[in-house]
Design a protein around this motif. Structure first.
Motif, short mmCIF file in Angstrom:
data_model
loop_
_atom_site.label_atom_id
_atom_site.label_comp_id
_atom_site.label_asym_id
_atom_site.label_seq_id
_atom_site.Cartn_x
_atom_site.Cartn_y
_atom_site.Cartn_z
N PHE A 191 0.84 -1.19 0.00
CA PHE A 191 0.00 0.00 0.00
C PHE A 191 0.88 1.24 0.00
N PHE A 192 0.43 2.26 -0.75
CA PHE A 192 1.15 3.53 -0.85
C PHE A 192 0.13 4.65 -0.75
N SER A 193 0.47 5.67 0.01
CA SER A 193 -0.37 6.88 0.02
C SER A 193 0.54 8.09 0.01
N PHE A 194 0.04 9.16 -0.62
CA PHE A 194 0.84 10.37 -0.80
C PHE A 194 -0.07 11.58 -0.67
N GLN A 195 0.43 12.59 0.03
CA GLN A 195 -0.34 13.82 0.17
C GLN A 195 0.37 14.93 -0.61
N GLU A 196 -0.32 15.40 -1.64
CA GLU A 196 0.20 16.52 -2.42
C GLU A 196 -0.21 17.82 -1.75
N ILE A 197 0.76 18.70 -1.60
CA ILE A 197 0.48 20.04 -1.12
C ILE A 197 0.69 20.96 -2.32
N ASN A 198 -0.39 21.53 -2.81
CA ASN A 198 -0.33 22.36 -4.01
C ASN A 198 0.20 23.74 -3.60
N PHE A 199 1.49 23.90 -3.77
CA PHE A 199 2.17 25.11 -3.30
C PHE A 199 2.25 26.13 -4.43
N ILE A 200 1.60 27.21 -4.28
CA ILE A 200 1.53 28.29 -5.27
C ILE A 200 1.43 27.76 -6.71
N GLY A 201 0.43 26.89 -6.91
CA GLY A 201 0.15 26.43 -8.26
C GLY A 201 1.14 25.45 -8.83
N ARG A 202 1.97 24.87 -8.02
CA ARG A 202 2.97 23.91 -8.50
C ARG A 202 2.63 22.52 -7.96
N GLY A 203 1.68 21.86 -8.58
CA GLY A 203 1.27 20.53 -8.14
C GLY A 203 2.26 19.46 -8.61
N VAL A 204 1.99 18.24 -8.21
CA VAL A 204 2.86 17.10 -8.57
C VAL A 204 2.57 16.68 -10.00
N ARG A 205 3.61 16.59 -10.80
CA ARG A 205 3.48 16.13 -12.19
C ARG A 205 3.57 14.61 -12.26
N SER A 206 4.52 13.99 -11.53
CA SER A 206 4.63 12.52 -11.57
C SER A 206 5.35 12.00 -10.32
N LEU A 207 5.04 10.73 -10.02
CA LEU A 207 5.63 10.01 -8.90
C LEU A 207 6.28 8.74 -9.45
N HIS A 208 7.54 8.50 -9.10
CA HIS A 208 8.25 7.30 -9.54
C HIS A 208 8.75 6.55 -8.31
N LEU A 209 8.48 5.28 -8.25
CA LEU A 209 8.96 4.43 -7.17
C LEU A 209 10.04 3.52 -7.76
N VAL A 210 11.26 3.59 -7.19
CA VAL A 210 12.39 2.82 -7.72
C VAL A 210 12.80 1.79 -6.66
N VAL A 211 12.78 0.51 -7.04
CA VAL A 211 13.14 -0.58 -6.12
C VAL A 211 14.10 -1.54 -6.81
N THR A 212 14.84 -2.28 -5.99
CA THR A 212 15.66 -3.39 -6.49
C THR A 212 14.91 -4.66 -6.17
N SER A 213 14.55 -5.40 -7.21
CA SER A 213 13.79 -6.64 -7.07
C SER A 213 14.47 -7.72 -7.90
N GLY A 214 14.87 -8.81 -7.24
CA GLY A 214 15.58 -9.87 -7.95
C GLY A 214 16.91 -9.40 -8.49
N GLY A 215 17.53 -8.44 -7.82
CA GLY A 215 18.83 -7.92 -8.25
C GLY A 215 18.75 -6.86 -9.33
N GLN A 216 17.55 -6.54 -9.82
CA GLN A 216 17.37 -5.55 -10.89
C GLN A 216 16.75 -4.28 -10.32
N ARG A 217 17.31 -3.14 -10.68
CA ARG A 217 16.74 -1.86 -10.27
C ARG A 217 15.61 -1.53 -11.24
N VAL A 218 14.38 -1.33 -10.71
CA VAL A 218 13.20 -1.14 -11.56
C VAL A 218 12.48 0.14 -11.14
N ARG A 219 12.05 0.92 -12.12
CA ARG A 219 11.30 2.16 -11.88
C ARG A 219 9.83 1.90 -12.17
N HIS A 220 8.99 2.16 -11.16
CA HIS A 220 7.53 2.01 -11.30
C HIS A 220 6.92 3.41 -11.31
#
Length: 194
Positions: A106-135
């Motif tokens: 489970f993942f949760s994230f709270q965006e704080i919209n600071f002077i009109g600059r919201g979040v464009r994208s979220l990337h989660l990077v993990v090492t799984s089975g010895g491979q670095r993977v970007r989700h």
């Protein structure tokens, strides 16, 4: 001397009489025992063996008394903060404990919209089975709210001792005079002994 000869003849005659009487019975018993011996074994009459090490089995195998195998799992939860000060990007992380495999659920994230600059994208990077993977995780909606919440169920496994990184990209750069502010991200899952 004649007496000895007579005794030898008498003994010989007695053996012949006993042999004639018992011979057929002994021969039948011996023959019955010999019939149970296989010289060549077939698939229907295999030679019984004891398996040593790994053994390949063809056909149906019945197992009884199988032990229950349980892996020790521990609940896991952590919160990290993406902190911005005059930048449109932050990378924040935590480390999976050594000797434990982490399943993020489970993942949760709270965006704080600071002077009109919201979040464009979220990337989660993990090492799984010895491979670095970007989700790529879903970002907040484009509403004009001051805060937006993102929640996402996951099934991502991270290797023992590896770093789990969250990269957060804003829609545009903040001014250099902007105050430092953080956006919290929470993760929950289970740790399994390896």
């Amino acid at each position: 001397m004649v007496r000895k000869r007579t005794q030898v003849w008498a003994l010989g005659a007695t053996c012949l009489v006993i042999g004639a009487m018992l011979g057929p019975t002994l021969a039948t018993a011996a023959n019955d025992k010999l019939l149970g011996v296989f010289v060549a074994n077939t698939d229907t009459n295999p030679v019984p063996t004891k398996a040593i090490g790994s053994t390949q089995v063809n056909g149906t195998v019945a197992i009884s008394g199988t032990p229950t195998v349980s892996l020790a799992t521990t609940p896991f939860a952590t919160t990290i903060f993406a902190e911005f000060a005059g930048s449109s990007f932050d990378s924040t992380s935590f480390t999976v404990p050594d000797g434990k495999r982490l399943r993020l659920e489970f993942f949760s994230f709270q965006e704080i919209n600071f002077i009109g600059r919201g979040v464009r994208s979220l990337h989660l990077v993990v090492t799984s089975g010895g491979q670095r993977v970007r989700h790529f995780l879903p970002g907040p909606d484009d509403s004009d709210n001051d805060t937006n919440i993102v929640t996402q169920q996951l099934s991502i496994v991270a290797d023992p001792g590896s770093e789990v990184t969250l990269d957060v990209f804003l829609e545009g750069p903040l001014g250099s005079d902007s105050a430092v502010f953080g956006m919290p991200a929470a993760f929950a899952g289970t740790l399994t002994d390896v």
